[in-house]
Motif scaffolding. Structure first.
Motif, PDB file in Angstrom:
ATOM      1  N   ALA A  92       7.026  28.350  32.679  1.00 57.89           N
ATOM      2  CA  ALA A  92       6.060  28.798  31.655  1.00 57.89           C
ATOM      3  C   ALA A  92       4.963  29.792  32.432  1.00 57.89           C
ATOM      4  CB  ALA A  92       5.402  27.528  31.132  1.00 57.89           C
ATOM      5  N   PRO A  93       5.692  30.892  32.623  1.00 57.56           N
ATOM      6  CA  PRO A  93       4.863  31.899  33.608  1.00 57.56           C
ATOM      7  C   PRO A  93       3.611  32.465  33.001  1.00 57.56           C
ATOM      8  CG  PRO A  93       6.571  32.932  32.667  1.00 57.56           C
ATOM      9  CD  PRO A  93       6.817  31.468  32.200  1.00 57.56           C
ATOM     10  N   ASN A  94       3.318  32.583  31.651  1.00 53.72           N
ATOM     11  CA  ASN A  94       2.375  33.277  31.044  1.00 53.72           C
ATOM     12  C   ASN A  94       1.384  32.259  30.321  1.00 53.72           C
ATOM     13  OD1 ASN A  94       3.286  35.762  31.923  1.00 53.72           O
ATOM     14  ND2 ASN A  94       4.696  35.585  30.276  1.00 53.72           N
ATOM     15  N   LEU A  95       1.015  31.217  30.661  1.00 51.75           N
ATOM     16  CA  LEU A  95       0.078  30.154  30.420  1.00 51.75           C
ATOM     17  C   LEU A  95      -1.507  30.972  30.026  1.00 51.75           C
ATOM     18  CD1 LEU A  95       0.576  26.863  32.252  1.00 51.75           C
ATOM     19  CD2 LEU A  95       1.445  27.642  29.717  1.00 51.75           C
ATOM     20  N   SER A 116       2.837  26.698  36.055  1.00 50.59           N
ATOM     21  CA  SER A 116       3.226  28.206  35.884  1.00 50.59           C
ATOM     22  C   SER A 116       4.287  28.759  36.875  1.00 50.59           C
ATOM     23  CB  SER A 116       2.121  29.038  35.558  1.00 50.59           C
ATOM     24  OG  SER A 116       1.223  29.353  36.655  1.00 50.59           O
TER      25      SER A 116
END
Length: 213
Positions: A92-95, A116
């Motif tokens: 989930a790299p773009n929180l 992330s």
């Protein structure tokens, strides 16, 4: 005849070794349904979070219909899209998160940074949700209840800080080019702030989770 028998034994041995190797290297894909519910952070990189987060503990919830997660970092709310590979690798790299001024010191930034991180190994066992990085346990959650679903807002939750607008239909950055609107509450029932240009003030009334200006 003996040579044929030895060859047969060798073939069987190679097949057995190959099967054993594949069995050891294979990872059983987890059932996504086991992720449902609200998860409360228990430890972060081996540290008990109750000694780090004084008020709300970080938590998250999965929305499997659109592959998104949302929750709290202990102060700010966050949300974003996640992926889960067949090898149970979570990303989930773009929180995105709100940017409230949080008076209580905690490790919210470390929590969001860890969550992330790319290709975290994820598993659920005995109502515990684990995130591992290079086989090291970095986040451990337990099943719990979303505090925002039942918590009654108190005046003390509103006062003592300035709230910056983080979401509005049409986009904050698109509608307010120079200054972000704010709002502040006092214990005496007064509210004031800035609208992006002009200042405003009024009175308010808080009943449960209903705010009336």
């Amino acid at each position: 005849m003996k040579q044929t028998f030895n060859t047969l034994i060798l073939v069987i041995t190679i097949i057995a070794i190959s099967f054993f190797t594949q069995s050891c290297n294979s990872v059983k894909q987890m059932d996504k349904a086991s992720l449902e519910g609200y998860w409360v952070l228990k430890t972060i990189r081996g540290e008990d979070v109750k000694s780090t987060f004084n008020r709300t503990l970080p938590g998250l919830q999965f929305n499997l219909s659109d592959n998104t997660i949302a929750g709290t970092g202990g102060c700010n709310r966050f949300h974003g899209v996640f992926t889960l590979s067949s090898k149970n690798e979570f990303s989930a790299p773009n929180l995105a998160s709100t940017k409230m001024m949080c008076p209580n010191a905690n490790k919210e930034s470390l929590f969001l940074q860890t969550l992330s991180s790319p290709k975290l190994s994820i598993s659920v066992e005995n109502d515990l949700l684990s995130f591992k990085q290079n086989k090291d346990l970095v986040l451990l959650f337990e099943r719990g209840q979303d505090p925002t679903s039942t918590k009654m807002v108190k005046i003390a939750d509103l006062t003592g800080q300035k709230w910056n607008l983080s979401f509005i239909e049409g986009g904050v950055e698109n509608l307010f080019k120079t200054k972000i609107p704010t709002i502040e509450f006092t214990e005496e029932g007064r509210v004031s702030g800035n609208l992006g240009c002009n200042n405003y003030k009024s009175t308010y009334k808080l009943e449960g989770q209903t705010l009336t200006l």
